[in-house]
Design a protein around this motif. Structure first.
Motif, PDB file in Angstrom:
ATOM      1  N   ARG A  42     -68.781  77.134  30.159  1.00 34.72           N
ATOM      2  CA  ARG A  42     -68.686  75.871  29.416  1.00 34.72           C
ATOM      3  C   ARG A  42     -68.871  76.073  27.915  1.00 34.72           C
ATOM      4  NH1 ARG A  42     -72.176  71.736  33.222  1.00 34.72           N
ATOM      5  NH2 ARG A  42     -70.873  71.966  35.072  1.00 34.72           N
ATOM      6  N   ALA A  43     -69.612  77.133  27.554  1.00 34.03           N
ATOM      7  CA  ALA A  43     -69.851  77.433  26.134  1.00 34.03           C
ATOM      8  C   ALA A  43     -68.674  78.178  25.510  1.00 34.03           C
ATOM      9  CB  ALA A  43     -71.127  78.256  25.980  1.00 34.03           C
ATOM     10  N   GLY A  44     -67.686  78.542  26.324  1.00 32.89           N
ATOM     11  CA  GLY A  44     -66.483  79.144  25.771  1.00 32.89           C
ATOM     12  C   GLY A  44     -66.217  80.589  26.126  1.00 32.89           C
ATOM     13  N   LEU A  45     -67.040  81.199  26.969  1.00 35.40           N
ATOM     14  CA  LEU A  45     -66.743  82.551  27.406  1.00 35.40           C
ATOM     15  C   LEU A  45     -65.606  82.510  28.411  1.00 35.40           C
ATOM     16  CD1 LEU A  45     -69.610  82.879  26.163  1.00 35.40           C
ATOM     17  CD2 LEU A  45     -69.856  84.818  27.684  1.00 35.40           C
ATOM     18  N   ASP A  46     -65.038  83.656  28.684  1.00 41.41           N
ATOM     19  CA  ASP A  46     -63.903  83.736  29.599  1.00 41.41           C
ATOM     20  C   ASP A  46     -64.210  83.100  30.948  1.00 41.41           C
ATOM     21  OD1 ASP A  46     -62.342  85.091  27.765  1.00 41.41           O
ATOM     22  OD2 ASP A  46     -63.024  87.050  28.448  1.00 41.41           O
ATOM     23  N   ASP A  47     -63.165  82.622  31.606  1.00 44.94           N
ATOM     24  CA  ASP A  47     -63.316  81.971  32.901  1.00 44.94           C
ATOM     25  C   ASP A  47     -63.789  82.924  33.990  1.00 44.94           C
ATOM     26  OD1 ASP A  47     -62.620  79.474  31.976  1.00 44.94           O
ATOM     27  OD2 ASP A  47     -60.508  79.687  32.514  1.00 44.94           O
ATOM     28  N   ASP A  48     -63.640  84.226  33.778  1.00 46.48           N
ATOM     29  CA  ASP A  48     -64.027  85.174  34.824  1.00 46.48           C
ATOM     30  C   ASP A  48     -65.500  85.583  34.762  1.00 46.48           C
ATOM     31  OD1 ASP A  48     -63.756  86.655  32.532  1.00 46.48           O
ATOM     32  OD2 ASP A  48     -62.618  88.277  33.449  1.00 46.48           O
TER      33      ASP A  48
END
Length: 74
Positions: A42-48
């Motif tokens: 949610r903070a913007g790191l990759d979806d994986d």
């Protein structure tokens, strides 16, 4: 990964939850590595980002016990 953000996971509270702060903002109280992974997505790191990533990441500062510490006795 969008950018490198300071991630701090605080010691477990009396109920076993751990407060998670990313880039200076408290995102919530995690009760598992999966919760922390969701906060990071949610903070913007990759979806994986997943629990294995959270456990092994050098970007996370663990206070009051590492990724296996979830009880108030940690």
């Amino acid at each position: 990964m969008a950018s490198v953000m300071p991630v701090i996971v605080y010691p477990p509270d009396e109920e076993g939850g751990r407060r998670v702060r990313v880039d200076g903002e408290v995102l919530g109280r995690a009760r598992s590595l999966r919760d922390i992974a969701e906060f990071l997505r949610r903070a913007g790191l990759d979806d994986d980002v997943d629990a294995a990533y959270v456990r092994a990441s050098g970007l996370i500062e663990w206070r009051g016990g590492g990724p296996e510490a979830w009880g108030p006795e940690a």
